[in-house]
Design an enzyme around this catalytic site. Sequence first.
Site: not given
Length: 323
Positions: A114, A250, A280
């Site tokens: 990520c 993020h 996500n």
Amino acid sequence: MTPSARITGSGSYLPARILSNKDLEQIVDTTEDWIFSRSGIRQRHIAAEDEFTSDLALAASREALQSAGRSASEVDLIVVATTTADQVFPSTACLLQERLGIRGCPAFDVQAVCAGFLYALDVVYRYVATGASQCALVVGAETFSRILNWEDRTTCVLFGDGAGAMVVEASDSPGILSSHIHADGTYKDLLCVPVGVSTAYQEILNGRAYTEMQGKEVFRWAVSALGDAVIEVLTTNGMDKAEIDWLVPHQANIRIIKAIAKRLDLSMDQVVVTIDQHGNTSAASVPLAFDAAVKDGRIQSGDKVIFEAFGGGFTWGSMLVQI
Ligand code: COA
């Protein structure tokens, strides 16, 4: 004088299929409200069966090149951040290069889950700032749905698929002001897909390469590491919190995002939030969010923007950019 590395264009792509929280109630033992209240997610996009990471990357890249007013032939470096490459090799960046119809320039993938896009952008920043690249394409692209266990409600409700891309060019005007990336492999077991081609190839052939996560620990660590990372970027640049126009975080959990915004004394009006729509999307999350805020006119030329991200590894980082 060393050139600065400016973001001159951005683009994004989301697969057509939308999976809502309500849809997930039919798949695992969960509720619409549980998912939204714990994570801020309402829906996510899921790639079609015949749609691969390089397809998503290509669509986002074309849009980024168009917005920068550049043709693919002007690109002299391609870096793709992905955890879900089409193939073991060649890299997704090489597949993307071929589909863009260009040859010869370096093309490689970066793997930091990520935080992958920040890692890729950090690499591109250093290439451009040293004069090794004049016009780089940097992409975050994921078909994360492929590494989810759709019987595990603690993970499958949180992620989605998508891609975002940026064009970064050498410039005399300010661009990326500083970049800070970190890793700590001692936390490798808290967020991982614990198999790979070298350790458990059969598991991969059987389609059992799944994301595993200790949610609470990851949450706690992400808030602490990202809080420190945004202070690090401010301190390095001798900048006051009040000088920041936007936070593009993020998109893992709205509660993590709010904690970092608080650390920066930013109102949520100055934070780009797409988690409700995208979930996500791992390495794609920051460029997807950035592109959304550029397209709707929130982020303007001259604005000072902080990017931050956190991922498996652990990996994390922050960056200050003048647009
Ligand atoms: N639907 C309904 N209940 C669920 C559920 C779901 N999808 N997933 C877990 N639960 C249950 C748990 O089993 C637990 O039940 P129990 O109390 O009977 O054991 C309960 O809900 C509470 O779970 P808990 O883990 O305490 O929830 P939480 O408030 O910590 O939220 C996360 C869970 C995963 C949303 C949160 O920990 C998180 O976001 N962590 C960070 C994850 C992340 O960002 N990862 C990516 C980083 S890049």
